[in-house]
Motif scaffolding. Structure first.
Motif, PDB file in Angstrom:
ATOM      1  N   SER A   2      -5.160  -6.880   2.290  1.00 43.49           N
ATOM      2  CA  SER A   2      -4.670  -5.541   1.982  1.00 43.49           C
ATOM      3  C   SER A   2      -3.897  -4.984   3.168  1.00 43.49           C
ATOM      4  O   SER A   2      -4.183  -5.288   4.324  1.00 43.49           O
ATOM      5  CB  SER A   2      -5.838  -4.618   1.629  1.00 43.49           C
ATOM      6  N   THR A   4      -3.752  -2.039   4.484  1.00 51.05           N
ATOM      7  CA  THR A   4      -4.511  -1.178   5.396  1.00 51.05           C
ATOM      8  C   THR A   4      -5.332  -2.008   6.372  1.00 51.05           C
ATOM      9  O   THR A   4      -5.327  -1.743   7.571  1.00 51.05           O
ATOM     10  CB  THR A   4      -5.445  -0.255   4.593  1.00 51.05           C
ATOM     11  N   GLU A   5      -6.036  -2.978   5.856  1.00 54.82           N
ATOM     12  CA  GLU A   5      -6.880  -3.809   6.713  1.00 54.82           C
ATOM     13  C   GLU A   5      -6.036  -4.654   7.664  1.00 54.82           C
ATOM     14  O   GLU A   5      -6.413  -4.870   8.807  1.00 54.82           O
ATOM     15  CB  GLU A   5      -7.798  -4.703   5.874  1.00 54.82           C
ATOM     16  N   LYS A   6      -4.902  -5.124   7.168  1.00 60.82           N
ATOM     17  CA  LYS A   6      -4.018  -5.930   8.010  1.00 60.82           C
ATOM     18  C   LYS A   6      -3.508  -5.092   9.182  1.00 60.82           C
ATOM     19  O   LYS A   6      -3.506  -5.538  10.322  1.00 60.82           O
ATOM     20  CB  LYS A   6      -2.840  -6.456   7.205  1.00 60.82           C
ATOM     21  N   LYS A   8      -4.913  -2.431  10.450  1.00 56.38           N
ATOM     22  CA  LYS A   8      -6.042  -2.131  11.348  1.00 56.38           C
ATOM     23  C   LYS A   8      -6.302  -3.314  12.275  1.00 56.38           C
ATOM     24  O   LYS A   8      -6.550  -3.132  13.469  1.00 56.38           O
ATOM     25  CB  LYS A   8      -7.312  -1.835  10.546  1.00 56.38           C
ATOM     26  N   ALA A   9      -6.259  -4.517  11.723  1.00 55.13           N
ATOM     27  CA  ALA A   9      -6.513  -5.716  12.525  1.00 55.13           C
ATOM     28  C   ALA A   9      -5.435  -5.881  13.591  1.00 55.13           C
ATOM     29  O   ALA A   9      -5.730  -6.156  14.756  1.00 55.13           O
ATOM     30  CB  ALA A   9      -6.565  -6.947  11.626  1.00 55.13           C
ATOM     31  N   ARG A  45     -11.530  -9.462  11.972  1.00 55.26           N
ATOM     32  CA  ARG A  45     -11.177  -8.646  10.811  1.00 55.26           C
ATOM     33  C   ARG A  45     -10.084  -9.347   9.989  1.00 55.26           C
ATOM     34  O   ARG A  45     -10.152  -9.392   8.767  1.00 55.26           O
ATOM     35  CB  ARG A  45     -10.687  -7.277  11.266  1.00 55.26           C
ATOM     36  N   GLU A  46      -9.125  -9.918  10.674  1.00 57.44           N
ATOM     37  CA  GLU A  46      -8.039 -10.615   9.995  1.00 57.44           C
ATOM     38  C   GLU A  46      -8.569 -11.853   9.274  1.00 57.44           C
ATOM     39  O   GLU A  46      -8.182 -12.129   8.133  1.00 57.44           O
ATOM     40  CB  GLU A  46      -6.956 -11.004  10.999  1.00 57.44           C
ATOM     41  N   GLU A  49     -10.371 -10.887   6.060  1.00 58.83           N
ATOM     42  CA  GLU A  49      -9.438 -10.544   4.995  1.00 58.83           C
ATOM     43  C   GLU A  49      -8.771 -11.785   4.417  1.00 58.83           C
ATOM     44  O   GLU A  49      -8.527 -11.853   3.213  1.00 58.83           O
ATOM     45  CB  GLU A  49      -8.395  -9.545   5.495  1.00 58.83           C
TER      46      GLU A  49
END
Length: 57
Positions: A2, A4-6, A8-9, A45-46, A49
């Protein structure tokens, strides 16, 4: 992954790189270590995901 998560990472990785560089420049080992830890969190985190994306396929 996603968006957003990308982002953030990537932000966490960039923050870690900056902190590590500043720590090295001023000779602060603790800041250098914190920078490496921030980079590791961003990488984790990456990777999380990426696994989630692969399971959705």
């Amino acid at each position: 992954m996603s968006g957003t998560e990308k982002s953030k990472a990537q932000a966490e990785q960039m923050k870690g790189k900056a902190k590590e560089s500043v720590g090295r420049a001023v000779g602060n080992e603790r800041m250098t270590a914190e920078g490496r830890a921030d980079q590791a969190k961003g990488n984790a985190r990456e990777a999380k995901e990426d696994v989630k994306d692969n399971l959705r396929r």
